[in-house]
Design a protein around this motif. Sequence first.
Motif, PDB file in Angstrom:
ATOM      1  N   VAL A   1       6.414   7.640   4.040  1.00 11.11           N
ATOM      2  CA  VAL A   1       5.090   8.140   4.432  1.00 11.11           C
ATOM      3  C   VAL A   1       4.182   6.967   4.781  1.00 11.11           C
ATOM      4  N   LEU A   2       3.537   7.054   5.946  1.00  9.51           N
ATOM      5  CA  LEU A   2       2.486   6.114   6.329  1.00  9.51           C
ATOM      6  C   LEU A   2       1.176   6.664   5.800  1.00  9.51           C
ATOM      7  N   VAL A   3       0.555   5.946   4.867  1.00  8.06           N
ATOM      8  CA  VAL A   3      -0.661   6.431   4.206  1.00  8.06           C
ATOM      9  C   VAL A   3      -1.866   6.146   5.092  1.00  8.06           C
ATOM     10  N   GLN A   4      -2.611   7.209   5.408  1.00 10.17           N
ATOM     11  CA  GLN A   4      -3.820   7.076   6.224  1.00 10.17           C
ATOM     12  C   GLN A   4      -4.986   7.752   5.504  1.00 10.17           C
ATOM     13  N   GLU A   5      -6.187   7.421   5.931  1.00  9.90           N
ATOM     14  CA  GLU A   5      -7.371   7.890   5.215  1.00  9.90           C
ATOM     15  C   GLU A   5      -7.503   9.402   5.237  1.00  9.90           C
ATOM     16  N   PHE A   6      -7.066  10.024   6.320  1.00  6.36           N
ATOM     17  CA  PHE A   6      -7.220  11.471   6.422  1.00  6.36           C
ATOM     18  C   PHE A   6      -5.869  12.180   6.265  1.00  6.36           C
ATOM     19  N   ASP A   7      -5.037  12.138   7.272  1.00  7.87           N
ATOM     20  CA  ASP A   7      -3.741  12.801   7.180  1.00  7.87           C
ATOM     21  C   ASP A   7      -2.627  11.767   7.183  1.00  7.87           C
ATOM     22  N   ASP A   8      -1.755  11.837   6.182  1.00 13.30           N
ATOM     23  CA  ASP A   8      -0.611  10.932   6.132  1.00 13.30           C
ATOM     24  C   ASP A   8       0.351  11.248   7.279  1.00 13.30           C
ATOM     25  N   ALA A   9       1.061  10.223   7.732  1.00 13.84           N
ATOM     26  CA  ALA A   9       2.070  10.400   8.783  1.00 13.84           C
ATOM     27  C   ALA A   9       3.451  10.369   8.151  1.00 13.84           C
ATOM     28  N   GLU A  10       4.261  11.357   8.489  1.00 14.77           N
ATOM     29  CA  GLU A  10       5.622  11.438   7.994  1.00 14.77           C
ATOM     30  C   GLU A  10       6.604  11.220   9.139  1.00 14.77           C
ATOM     31  N   PHE A  11       7.862  10.948   8.808  1.00 16.87           N
ATOM     32  CA  PHE A  11       8.846  10.535   9.794  1.00 16.87           C
ATOM     33  C   PHE A  11      10.151  11.309   9.617  1.00 16.87           C
ATOM     34  N   GLU A  12      11.019  11.128  10.589  1.00 22.20           N
ATOM     35  CA  GLU A  12      12.384  11.624  10.468  1.00 22.20           C
ATOM     36  C   GLU A  12      13.254  10.483   9.953  1.00 22.20           C
ATOM     37  N   GLU A  13      13.706  10.613   8.711  1.00 24.35           N
ATOM     38  CA  GLU A  13      14.463   9.535   8.081  1.00 24.35           C
ATOM     39  C   GLU A  13      15.942   9.638   8.423  1.00 24.35           C
ATOM     40  N   THR A  14      16.577   8.482   8.521  1.00 26.13           N
ATOM     41  CA  THR A  14      18.032   8.416   8.671  1.00 26.13           C
ATOM     42  C   THR A  14      18.584   7.464   7.622  1.00 26.13           C
ATOM     43  N   LEU A  15      19.813   7.730   7.195  1.00 23.12           N
ATOM     44  CA  LEU A  15      20.472   6.874   6.210  1.00 23.12           C
ATOM     45  C   LEU A  15      21.519   6.024   6.904  1.00 23.12           C
ATOM     46  N   ALA A  16      21.659   4.785   6.435  1.00 20.86           N
ATOM     47  CA  ALA A  16      22.650   3.877   7.007  1.00 20.86           C
ATOM     48  C   ALA A  16      23.213   3.002   5.904  1.00 20.86           C
ATOM     49  N   ASN A  17      24.400   2.478   6.147  1.00 21.64           N
ATOM     50  CA  ASN A  17      25.011   1.522   5.232  1.00 21.64           C
ATOM     51  C   ASN A  17      24.992   0.153   5.899  1.00 21.64           C
ATOM     52  N   LEU A  18      24.249  -0.778   5.305  1.00 25.28           N
ATOM     53  CA  LEU A  18      24.121  -2.125   5.850  1.00 25.28           C
ATOM     54  C   LEU A  18      24.471  -3.124   4.766  1.00 25.28           C
ATOM     55  N   ASP A  19      25.378  -4.018   5.081  1.00 22.91           N
ATOM     56  CA  ASP A  19      25.758  -5.074   4.131  1.00 22.91           C
ATOM     57  C   ASP A  19      26.182  -4.497   2.779  1.00 22.91           C
ATOM     58  N   GLY A  20      26.857  -3.354   2.807  1.00 22.47           N
ATOM     59  CA  GLY A  20      27.360  -2.772   1.579  1.00 22.47           C
ATOM     60  C   GLY A  20      26.333  -2.035   0.748  1.00 22.47           C
ATOM     61  N   ALA A  21      25.132  -1.814   1.288  1.00 21.25           N
ATOM     62  CA  ALA A  21      24.080  -1.104   0.552  1.00 21.25           C
ATOM     63  C   ALA A  21      23.570   0.065   1.390  1.00 21.25           C
ATOM     64  N   SER A  22      22.972   1.052   0.719  1.00 20.08           N
ATOM     65  CA  SER A  22      22.374   2.195   1.413  1.00 20.08           C
ATOM     66  C   SER A  22      20.928   1.880   1.783  1.00 20.08           C
ATOM     67  N   TRP A  23      20.546   2.281   2.985  1.00 23.60           N
ATOM     68  CA  TRP A  23      19.184   2.055   3.476  1.00 23.60           C
ATOM     69  C   TRP A  23      18.661   3.354   4.080  1.00 23.60           C
ATOM     70  N   VAL A  24      17.346   3.571   3.940  1.00 22.82           N
ATOM     71  CA  VAL A  24      16.694   4.675   4.636  1.00 22.82           C
ATOM     72  C   VAL A  24      15.821   4.049   5.718  1.00 22.82           C
ATOM     73  N   THR A  25      15.914   4.618   6.939  1.00 24.00           N
ATOM     74  CA  THR A  25      15.295   4.008   8.112  1.00 24.00           C
ATOM     75  C   THR A  25      14.407   5.011   8.836  1.00 24.00           C
TER      76      THR A  25
END
Length: 280
Positions: free
Chosen positions: A185-209
Amino acid sequence: VQSTHPDPAFGVFEVAVGDWVPPHEVPAGLTAVAGTRLGDVALPAPTDAGAWAWVHPDDLLTTPGTTTHKALYTPTDTDSNSYCPVLVDVPVEVYLEKTVTVKGKTQRLRVYNPNNVLPDGAKFEALAVTEHEHLDDDHEIEHLLAYDLSLLDASGNPLHMPLDAPVELCFEVLDGLDKDELEVVLVQEFDDAEFEETLANLDGASWVTVKTNHFSPYVLIDKLTPEEKGVQVQDDPGPKNNVTTGNLATQITVAGLGMTLVLALGIMLRLITSERKFEE
């Protein structure tokens, strides 16, 4: 090829240049954090057919995004004049990375620049904070990680926002977080902005992008699942467990009440255990 030799017999001759180029595959999938020395980016290991080497191994990788660099492929068979070394442009994906300490754990954050909107020498700054006061109160939160994120130019000045095109912002998934329930979530003064998250495996670890063109306060939320919220979907239990008290028309489902209490107790224990597990 036209010869300058005075004898007409040497006027024109053919050279099969293609026969001198050894068969090879251009290395792919090479990545490096900005500021890395090119020579520290591993090329394919030598084989019986030949070996790779960077032409300028001391170059520093300072431009986020995909850049190309000269590499020399030297075939093993050069004595017979069948092949000669070949110079190749090799792509390297350069990303920005910062490490923060959040709730006693080390976490990596990355910025990838697939649209080449970040300038040479761009810097990524990340700071873990306790909370953001403008975060909307309608988020369903089990765990919350808060950050102040910014992008700077080579001189340390903030880049103008929003960016001309999105970059990819990546959060390493820490142990104890449910990667399938993460929300950025991008925190903003009025309405927060949300995104479409994707998961990936990078360097042997899980990441959310997520893809974003704005850097500002962010939070990573591990959302409550329906079970953790105590939502219980039941079929109609029927009248056999209904008890009418006095002259009131209210019916109390005894079995349903017992199940609700057991479920509530289980949820409380699960949340306590989950919190301890995450903070260990």
